[in-house]
Enzyme design. Structure first.
Site, PDB file in Angstrom:
ATOM      1  N   CYS A 170     -40.571  -5.536   3.924  1.00  0.00           N
ATOM      2  CA  CYS A 170     -39.400  -4.670   3.814  1.00  0.00           C
ATOM      3  C   CYS A 170     -38.835  -4.795   2.411  1.00  0.00           C
ATOM      4  O   CYS A 170     -38.983  -5.839   1.763  1.00  0.00           O
ATOM      5  CB  CYS A 170     -38.343  -5.076   4.847  1.00  0.00           C
ATOM      6  SG  CYS A 170     -36.864  -4.026   4.839  1.00  0.00           S
ATOM      7  N   TYR A 253     -27.795  -2.772   5.943  1.00  0.00           N
ATOM      8  CA  TYR A 253     -27.885  -2.199   7.289  1.00  0.00           C
ATOM      9  C   TYR A 253     -26.839  -2.766   8.250  1.00  0.00           C
ATOM     10  O   TYR A 253     -26.590  -2.186   9.302  1.00  0.00           O
ATOM     11  CB  TYR A 253     -29.289  -2.415   7.872  1.00  0.00           C
ATOM     12  CG  TYR A 253     -30.302  -1.436   7.335  1.00  0.00           C
ATOM     13  CD1 TYR A 253     -30.535  -0.213   7.962  1.00  0.00           C
ATOM     14  CD2 TYR A 253     -31.033  -1.726   6.181  1.00  0.00           C
ATOM     15  CE1 TYR A 253     -31.453   0.690   7.465  1.00  0.00           C
ATOM     16  CE2 TYR A 253     -31.954  -0.829   5.674  1.00  0.00           C
ATOM     17  CZ  TYR A 253     -32.161   0.385   6.324  1.00  0.00           C
ATOM     18  OH  TYR A 253     -33.068   1.282   5.816  1.00  0.00           O
TER      19      TYR A 253
END
Length: 434
Positions: A170, A253
């Site tokens: 990621c 996030y």
């Protein structure tokens, strides 16, 4: 000696970044062959990306044989590394993932919330088939997955496919490290963040610069509005109370979970005025591919960094380089827990700093989860396990429970409403539910 890399989803707008990364590392990772693979629907984009990649390699002067094909099984023959960057259903499917939940008053983010659940449902069967092909055709190859939701997909493959050489990557830890370096006015190579948690739900526990703990300094900067968000997330900032109480670096996030009401209002407003993020990305994709067709373009264009997933590919290339050379350096990857976080099952996939060896990642022991995040992390892991169960089983009840467990849903009637609409909207890409 031959060294072959296969890129599944080769027609992606991100592929020039992979090519750039492989060219940049050619002295230590001497790839001799790259094969770009896509499906019939992506044939035109694959051709454009293939031609650009060829120009990039020619400009570099590196001896790399590049080809592109729709024949995946043929491409996999002799592969050493297989990277995956697919989007089942394309950006049209992403738009539905975002639009349908928002129309009912729920956040429609593509990797979190209902959208993330359905992206996983569409992706799991496809990558399970790919993993089966890899296990049969090139069983020694490492599968480097940066298809989102990366943690869920990686865990599904490690638990349910025969191929166990799977690692997820990621760009969020990369972004956090580089942005932290920027605000501390140091080089990114000097920054070491101790990460704890899961993909898109990872926290920075400690920040070291050249071995000196500067965590508190970074937390103070966060209170002042430090922005280390990727292009697809608008930073809302954090309150001093939140940062002081948490005592950890949140990732971009986390605003979906800790600032849900504010994010929802912002997303609904943006949705009503300008459409979904997916529709903006479609515009960006069109402009990128227009650039890519220019025969005078021989480099990755700067405009690619406007995509939210920018730098995923660079992370993947670094990982392949380290495995190939048995570097034993430390990188942040998605891999099996194996006791690194005792609060989670050993076979759970976590996002954690790991020593990268020729035999794969060896996660560094994190220890028990801090009390400030233990409840949320264990809940999120149980939710991910439920998504995987539903994605494999195709059971409506499993899917409903997954929807209900998601912190961005958690509504009995709303979960059913959104689930039913998304099942219908994505019917063509959900064979396990049909």
């Amino acid at each position: 000696m031959a060294l072959k890399v296969v890129v599944i989803g080769g027609g992606s707008s991100y592929t020039p970044e992979i090519i750039e990364g492989l060219i940049k590392r050619h002295s230590s990772f001497p790839v001799t062959e790259i094969v770009l693979v896509d499906i019939e629907a992506g044939k035109e984009k694959l051709q454009i990306i293939g031609e650009l990649s060829k120009r990039m390699i020619e400009k570099s002067g590196k001896s790399i044989n590049l080809s592109w094909t729709l024949d995946r099984r043929k491409a996999l023959q002799g592969a050493d590394f297989v990277s995956t960057q697919i989007r089942v259903g394309g950006l049209e499917a992403r738009a539905k993932d975002e639009r349908i939940p928002l129309s009912h008053g729920f956040i429609g983010q593509e990797t979190n919330g209902a959208g993330g659940i359905f992206k996983a449902f569409r992706t799991i069967p496809v990558l399970m088939e790919l993993a089966a092909d890899i296990h049969q055709i090139c069983p020694d190859a490492w599968m480097i997955n940066f298809t989102n939701p990366a943690g869920i997909i990686t865990e599904a493959l490690l638990k349910h496919s025969q191929h166990d050489k799977v690692i997820g990557v990621c760009n969020i830890p990369y972004n956090m490290r580089h942005s932290t370096a920027e605000i501390l006015h140091v080089a990114p190579e000097e920054v070491d963040i101790q990460f704890v948690g899961m993909n898109h739900f990872v926290f920075g526990r400690r920040v070291f610069v050249s071995g000196i703990d500067r965590t508190q300094e970074v937390l103070e900067k966060l209170k002042q509005g430090l922005d280390y968000s990727p292009a697809n997330i608008v930073n809302l900032g954090w309150s001093s109370t939140f940062i002081d109480a948490l005592g950890l670096l949140p990732n971009p996030y986390h605003q979906y979970y800790y600032q849900t009401e504010e994010v929802l209002k912002k997303d609904i407003k943006a949705f009503e005025e300008n459409g979904t993020r997916a529709e903006k990305v479609q515009e960006l994709e069109r402009s990128l591919f227009k650039l890519y067709t220019n025969p005078d373009l021989h480099d990755k264009p700067k405009e690619l960094e406007e995509r939210g997933g920018a730098f995923y590919s660079d992370v993947a290339c670094s990982l392949m380089d380290s495995i190939y050379n048995n570097k034993k350096d430390i990188q942040t990857v998605n891999t099996r827990n194996n006791g690194a976080i005792p609060d989670l099952p050993n076979d759970a996939v976590i996002e954690v700093n790991s020593v990268i060896t020729k035999n794969g990642p060896k996660p560094l022991v994190v220890g028990p989860l801090p009390s400030s995040i233990k409840g949320m992390v264990t809940h999120m892991k149980a939710f991910e396990e439920q998504v995987i169960q539903a994605g494999i089983s195709g059971s409506y009840n499993d899917a409903y429970i997954a929807m209900l467990m998601n912190p961005l849903m958690q509504d009995e009637k709303g979960s059913k409403l959104v689930l039913d609409e998304l099942l219908e909207a994505h019917k063509a890409f959900l064979p396990q539910f049909n």
